[in-house]
Design a protein around this motif. Structure first.
Motif: not given
Length: 214
Positions: A39-41, A152-158, A45-47, A140-146
């Motif tokens: 979408c666009s807010v 803002n990125q990581g990984y979870t090891h299970f 651009p955001a999801l 809620f939305v999260l901008p694509v730029a964010h």
């Protein structure tokens, strides 16, 4: 790059890349489907995400998710499942012509097939949505730029039984933590929208969970 996400040229590129898989997946049964609303807010651009109701039964209550759910016998295919569920959960009616295509399926811990359906829903006012309180606590939305920013990125090891089992992406620093299958689908979406900008990376795990709960 970001304006191109919502440009006519960007849409044509995504539809072209998804066309073959979309035709194939629409002809196959699946367990569930979700809509990935681009979408666009205020021009950004955001999801669009939902926070599942904490009153729902099951282990996924209170999780961040995309709108969606189980395929029903009356649904024509996975696209119709995703559109129906979005209308029921959010009061958001997305015309089928706004669907760009389907991303590759993902699988939950029971090996059930979940098909993500990408749609461009255009400019969006969150106040215009009517979330079903029985299913959704928050939208809620999260901008694509964010989402594209490495901090803002990581990984979870299970882990299971004290041993490493597998790794999933996680997106941080928004109003809610995006993880599990929703983070996997987010990653697939970013790879499509921002080729050359978003690259899955190996990272120090945010944490190691004792049991997997996508």
């Amino acid at each position: 790059m970001l304006p191109e996400c919502l440009s006519a040229e960007g849409e044509r590129r995504c539809r072209r890349l998804l066309a073959e898989a979309t035709a194939r997946l629409r002809a196959r049964p699946a367990s569930a489907a979700v809509l990935v609303p681009l979408c666009s807010v205020r021009g950004v651009p955001a999801l669009l995400y939902t926070l599942r109701s904490s009153r729902l039964a099951g282990r996924h209550k209170g999780d961040v998710s995309f709108p969606g759910g189980k395929c029903e016998a009356a649904d024509q295919d996975v696209v119709h499942t995703a559109l129906r569920e979005t209308r029921e959960e959010l009061g958001l009616a997305v015309p089928e012509e706004q669907v760009w295509g389907t991303l590759r399926p993902v699988y939950d811990t029971q090996k059930a097939t979940v098909v993500p359906v990408l749609a461009g829903v255009g400019p969006l006012d969150l106040q215009s949505l009517r979330p079903n309180p029985k299913e959704v606590d928050e939208v809620f939305v999260l901008p694509v730029a964010h989402l594209l920013q490495t901090q803002n990125q990581g990984y979870t090891h299970f882990c299971r039984g004290g041993h490493f089992s597998y790794t999933l992406p996680v997106f941080l620093n928004g109003p809610h933590r995006v993880w599990g299958l929703t983070a996997v689908i987010t990653e697939l979406t970013l790879q499509l929208l921002a080729p050359g900008t978003y690259q899955p990376r190996l990272a120090i795990p945010e944490l190691c969970r004792a049991e997997a709960s996508p």
